[in-house]
Write a protein that holds these residues in place. Structure first.
Motif, PDB file in Angstrom:
ATOM      1  N   ASN A   1       0.822  -1.215   0.000  1.00  0.00           N
ATOM      2  CA  ASN A   1       0.000   0.000   0.000  1.00  0.00           C
ATOM      3  C   ASN A   1       0.857   1.266   0.000  1.00  0.00           C
ATOM      4  OD1 ASN A   1       0.544   0.808   2.768  1.00  0.00           O
ATOM      5  ND2 ASN A   1      -0.875  -0.775   3.445  1.00  0.00           N
ATOM      6  N   ASP A   2       0.207   2.404   0.003  1.00  0.00           N
ATOM      7  CA  ASP A   2       0.881   3.702  -0.119  1.00  0.00           C
ATOM      8  C   ASP A   2       1.770   4.080   1.060  1.00  0.00           C
ATOM      9  OD1 ASP A   2      -0.208   4.087  -2.606  1.00  0.00           O
ATOM     10  OD2 ASP A   2      -1.899   5.284  -1.876  1.00  0.00           O
ATOM     11  N   LEU A   3       1.767   3.297   2.121  1.00  0.00           N
ATOM     12  CA  LEU A   3       2.654   3.577   3.250  1.00  0.00           C
ATOM     13  C   LEU A   3       4.096   3.155   2.959  1.00  0.00           C
ATOM     14  CD1 LEU A   3       0.395   2.457   6.228  1.00  0.00           C
ATOM     15  CD2 LEU A   3       0.819   4.786   5.418  1.00  0.00           C
ATOM     16  N   CYS A   4       4.306   2.478   1.834  1.00  0.00           N
ATOM     17  CA  CYS A   4       5.639   2.004   1.455  1.00  0.00           C
ATOM     18  C   CYS A   4       6.634   3.161   1.435  1.00  0.00           C
ATOM     19  CB  CYS A   4       5.578   1.341   0.077  1.00  0.00           C
ATOM     20  SG  CYS A   4       7.174   0.775  -0.554  1.00  0.00           S
TER      21      CYS A   4
ATOM     22  N   CYS B   1      11.978  -5.692   1.058  1.00  0.00           N
ATOM     23  CA  CYS B   1      11.006  -6.729   0.705  1.00  0.00           C
ATOM     24  C   CYS B   1      11.395  -7.521  -0.538  1.00  0.00           C
ATOM     25  CB  CYS B   1       9.612  -6.135   0.541  1.00  0.00           C
ATOM     26  SG  CYS B   1       9.464  -4.874  -0.749  1.00  0.00           S
ATOM     27  N   ALA B   2      11.871  -6.856  -1.561  1.00  0.00           N
ATOM     28  CA  ALA B   2      12.163  -7.547  -2.830  1.00  0.00           C
ATOM     29  C   ALA B   2      13.157  -8.695  -2.654  1.00  0.00           C
ATOM     30  CB  ALA B   2      12.626  -6.558  -3.889  1.00  0.00           C
ATOM     31  N   PRO B   3      14.286  -8.491  -1.974  1.00  0.00           N
ATOM     32  CA  PRO B   3      15.226  -9.616  -1.812  1.00  0.00           C
ATOM     33  C   PRO B   3      14.670 -10.750  -0.947  1.00  0.00           C
ATOM     34  CG  PRO B   3      16.288  -7.520  -1.277  1.00  0.00           C
ATOM     35  CD  PRO B   3      14.832  -7.250  -1.466  1.00  0.00           C
ATOM     36  N   ALA B   4      13.670 -10.452  -0.112  1.00  0.00           N
ATOM     37  CA  ALA B   4      13.101 -11.476   0.767  1.00  0.00           C
ATOM     38  C   ALA B   4      12.117 -12.388   0.050  1.00  0.00           C
ATOM     39  CB  ALA B   4      12.398 -10.810   1.953  1.00  0.00           C
TER      40      ALA B   4
ATOM     41  N   PHE C   1       7.980 -20.744   3.011  1.00  0.00           N
ATOM     42  CA  PHE C   1       8.033 -20.343   4.419  1.00  0.00           C
ATOM     43  C   PHE C   1       6.640 -20.422   5.039  1.00  0.00           C
ATOM     44  CE2 PHE C   1      11.396 -17.970   2.230  1.00  0.00           C
ATOM     45  CZ  PHE C   1      12.506 -18.346   2.977  1.00  0.00           C
ATOM     46  N   ASP C   2       6.571 -20.374   6.362  1.00  0.00           N
ATOM     47  CA  ASP C   2       5.292 -20.427   7.068  1.00  0.00           C
ATOM     48  C   ASP C   2       4.518 -19.109   7.009  1.00  0.00           C
ATOM     49  OD1 ASP C   2       5.688 -23.067   7.784  1.00  0.00           O
ATOM     50  OD2 ASP C   2       6.628 -22.545   9.701  1.00  0.00           O
ATOM     51  N   GLU C   3       5.211 -18.016   6.734  1.00  0.00           N
ATOM     52  CA  GLU C   3       4.542 -16.713   6.641  1.00  0.00           C
ATOM     53  C   GLU C   3       5.223 -15.882   5.563  1.00  0.00           C
ATOM     54  OE1 GLU C   3       4.929 -14.509  10.343  1.00  0.00           O
ATOM     55  OE2 GLU C   3       6.744 -15.598  10.789  1.00  0.00           O
ATOM     56  N   PRO C   4       4.490 -14.939   4.989  1.00  0.00           N
ATOM     57  CA  PRO C   4       5.064 -14.114   3.927  1.00  0.00           C
ATOM     58  C   PRO C   4       6.288 -13.337   4.421  1.00  0.00           C
ATOM     59  CG  PRO C   4       2.680 -13.869   3.971  1.00  0.00           C
ATOM     60  CD  PRO C   4       3.069 -14.624   5.203  1.00  0.00           C
ATOM     61  N   GLN C   5       7.407 -13.576   3.795  1.00  0.00           N
ATOM     62  CA  GLN C   5       8.654 -12.966   4.236  1.00  0.00           C
ATOM     63  C   GLN C   5       8.672 -11.452   4.029  1.00  0.00           C
ATOM     64  OE1 GLN C   5      11.237 -14.934   5.936  1.00  0.00           O
ATOM     65  NE2 GLN C   5       9.182 -15.773   6.096  1.00  0.00           N
ATOM     66  N   CYS C   6       7.988 -10.970   3.018  1.00  0.00           N
ATOM     67  CA  CYS C   6       7.942  -9.524   2.803  1.00  0.00           C
ATOM     68  C   CYS C   6       7.263  -8.838   3.985  1.00  0.00           C
ATOM     69  CB  CYS C   6       7.243  -9.171   1.487  1.00  0.00           C
ATOM     70  SG  CYS C   6       5.544  -9.766   1.336  1.00  0.00           S
TER      71      CYS C   6
ATOM     72  N   CYS D   1       9.129  -6.105   6.507  1.00  0.00           N
ATOM     73  CA  CYS D   1       8.656  -4.733   6.262  1.00  0.00           C
ATOM     74  C   CYS D   1       8.634  -3.912   7.555  1.00  0.00           C
ATOM     75  CB  CYS D   1       7.268  -4.752   5.639  1.00  0.00           C
ATOM     76  SG  CYS D   1       6.634  -3.099   5.283  1.00  0.00           S
ATOM     77  N   PRO D   2       9.380  -2.810   7.605  1.00  0.00           N
ATOM     78  CA  PRO D   2       9.432  -2.016   8.832  1.00  0.00           C
ATOM     79  C   PRO D   2       8.207  -1.127   9.054  1.00  0.00           C
ATOM     80  CG  PRO D   2      10.794  -0.993   7.173  1.00  0.00           C
ATOM     81  CD  PRO D   2      10.302  -2.301   6.590  1.00  0.00           C
ATOM     82  N   VAL D   3       7.401  -0.917   8.031  1.00  0.00           N
ATOM     83  CA  VAL D   3       6.232  -0.029   8.184  1.00  0.00           C
ATOM     84  C   VAL D   3       4.906  -0.771   8.032  1.00  0.00           C
ATOM     85  CG1 VAL D   3       7.435   2.092   7.549  1.00  0.00           C
ATOM     86  CG2 VAL D   3       6.349   0.714   5.769  1.00  0.00           C
ATOM     87  N   GLU D   4       4.954  -2.091   7.906  1.00  0.00           N
ATOM     88  CA  GLU D   4       3.757  -2.921   7.811  1.00  0.00           C
ATOM     89  C   GLU D   4       2.803  -2.426   6.730  1.00  0.00           C
ATOM     90  OE1 GLU D   4       2.167  -3.347  11.761  1.00  0.00           O
ATOM     91  OE2 GLU D   4       4.051  -4.170  12.499  1.00  0.00           O
ATOM     92  N   CYS D   5       3.331  -2.294   5.513  1.00  0.00           N
ATOM     93  CA  CYS D   5       2.531  -1.758   4.409  1.00  0.00           C
ATOM     94  C   CYS D   5       2.099  -2.821   3.411  1.00  0.00           C
ATOM     95  CB  CYS D   5       3.299  -0.649   3.695  1.00  0.00           C
ATOM     96  SG  CYS D   5       4.761  -1.220   2.810  1.00  0.00           S
ATOM     97  N   ILE D   6       2.177  -4.094   3.793  1.00  0.00           N
ATOM     98  CA  ILE D   6       1.840  -5.173   2.864  1.00  0.00           C
ATOM     99  C   ILE D   6       0.593  -5.889   3.369  1.00  0.00           C
ATOM    100  CG2 ILE D   6       2.668  -7.235   1.697  1.00  0.00           C
ATOM    101  CD1 ILE D   6       5.544  -6.121   2.240  1.00  0.00           C
ATOM    102  N   ASP D   7      -0.464  -5.812   2.552  1.00  0.00           N
ATOM    103  CA  ASP D   7      -1.766  -6.354   2.915  1.00  0.00           C
ATOM    104  C   ASP D   7      -2.175  -7.457   1.947  1.00  0.00           C
ATOM    105  OD1 ASP D   7      -2.120  -4.228   4.865  1.00  0.00           O
ATOM    106  OD2 ASP D   7      -2.587  -2.911   3.173  1.00  0.00           O
TER     107      ASP D   7
END
Length: 84
Positions: A6-9, A15-18, A45-50, A54-60
């Protein structure tokens, strides 16, 4: 479901290398996720690595690309064959 940045990125570049499926790329203004390549890390993996890195939690979750865990696993297997 595929994931969506989202726009908080803040374009921090973590994220990309992960991403094991190379689904994340630099878009015009922020990073973006290719829904055809995103498996939410199912098969890797058990959970999305991105989301993990992500330090700002912008991935939904992307409601436009609803997929079951089985569909995500099948996509991961197909992508794995492409890479081989």
């Amino acid at each position: 479901m595929a994931l969506l940045i989202n726009d908080l990125c803040i374009n921090c570049d973590v994220c990309a290398p992960a991403c094991p499926n190379t689904a994340i790329y630099q878009g015009e203004t922020i990073y973006e996720i290719d829904p055809a390549r995103c498996t939410e890390c199912v098969g890797h993996f058990d959970e999305p690595q991105c989301q993990v890195v992500c330090p700002v939690e912008c991935i939904d979750l992307d409601p436009a690309h609803a997929e079951t865990r089985e569909q995500l696993a099948a996509k991961a297997a197909r992508l794995g064959k492409e890479a081989a």
